[in-house]
Write a protein that holds these residues in place. Structure first.
Motif, PDB file in Angstrom:
ATOM      1  N   PHE A  82       1.199 -32.023 -31.193  1.00  0.00           N
ATOM      2  CA  PHE A  82       0.591 -31.665 -32.479  1.00  0.00           C
ATOM      3  C   PHE A  82      -0.634 -32.515 -32.773  1.00  0.00           C
ATOM      4  O   PHE A  82      -1.614 -32.042 -33.333  1.00  0.00           O
ATOM      5  N   ASN A  83      -0.590 -33.791 -32.405  1.00  0.00           N
ATOM      6  CA  ASN A  83      -1.754 -34.647 -32.594  1.00  0.00           C
ATOM      7  C   ASN A  83      -2.943 -34.184 -31.745  1.00  0.00           C
ATOM      8  O   ASN A  83      -4.086 -34.204 -32.198  1.00  0.00           O
ATOM      9  N   GLN A  84      -2.688 -33.761 -30.512  1.00  0.00           N
ATOM     10  CA  GLN A  84      -3.745 -33.260 -29.649  1.00  0.00           C
ATOM     11  C   GLN A  84      -4.364 -31.980 -30.227  1.00  0.00           C
ATOM     12  O   GLN A  84      -5.592 -31.811 -30.234  1.00  0.00           O
ATOM     13  N   VAL A  85      -3.514 -31.081 -30.692  1.00  0.00           N
ATOM     14  CA  VAL A  85      -4.012 -29.833 -31.294  1.00  0.00           C
ATOM     15  C   VAL A  85      -4.829 -30.141 -32.535  1.00  0.00           C
ATOM     16  O   VAL A  85      -5.897 -29.571 -32.771  1.00  0.00           O
ATOM     17  N   SER A  86      -4.345 -31.077 -33.328  1.00  0.00           N
ATOM     18  CA  SER A  86      -5.056 -31.458 -34.558  1.00  0.00           C
ATOM     19  C   SER A  86      -6.418 -32.056 -34.240  1.00  0.00           C
ATOM     20  O   SER A  86      -7.401 -31.770 -34.912  1.00  0.00           O
ATOM     21  N   ASN A  87      -6.472 -32.886 -33.219  1.00  0.00           N
ATOM     22  CA  ASN A  87      -7.740 -33.511 -32.836  1.00  0.00           C
ATOM     23  C   ASN A  87      -8.734 -32.492 -32.301  1.00  0.00           C
ATOM     24  O   ASN A  87      -9.945 -32.611 -32.513  1.00  0.00           O
TER      25      ASN A  87
END
Length: 57
Positions: A50-55
């Motif tokens: 989720f952090n990668q997608v958010s970034n």
């Protein structure tokens, strides 16, 4: 008096329901530990995803 104690102890020795309950308890505890470990590992990976997608957004 000692014959009562010996009969009582022999009865406990033959009674296996307590041992079976303890075995089931240990199995349940082991399963719980495995589930907790799996959730912790998957939770960390999911959080990273989720952090990668958010970034990227």
């Amino acid at each position: 008096m000692t014959s009562r104690i010996s009969r009582f102890s022999k009865g406990l020795w033959k009674h296996e329901a307590g041992a079976t309950a303890i075995e089931y308890g240990l199995i349940a505890a082991l399963i719980a530990v495995v589930i907790i470990a799996a959730v912790a590992i998957v939770g960390t990976d999911l959080s990273n995803m989720f952090n990668q997608v958010s970034n990227k957004l």
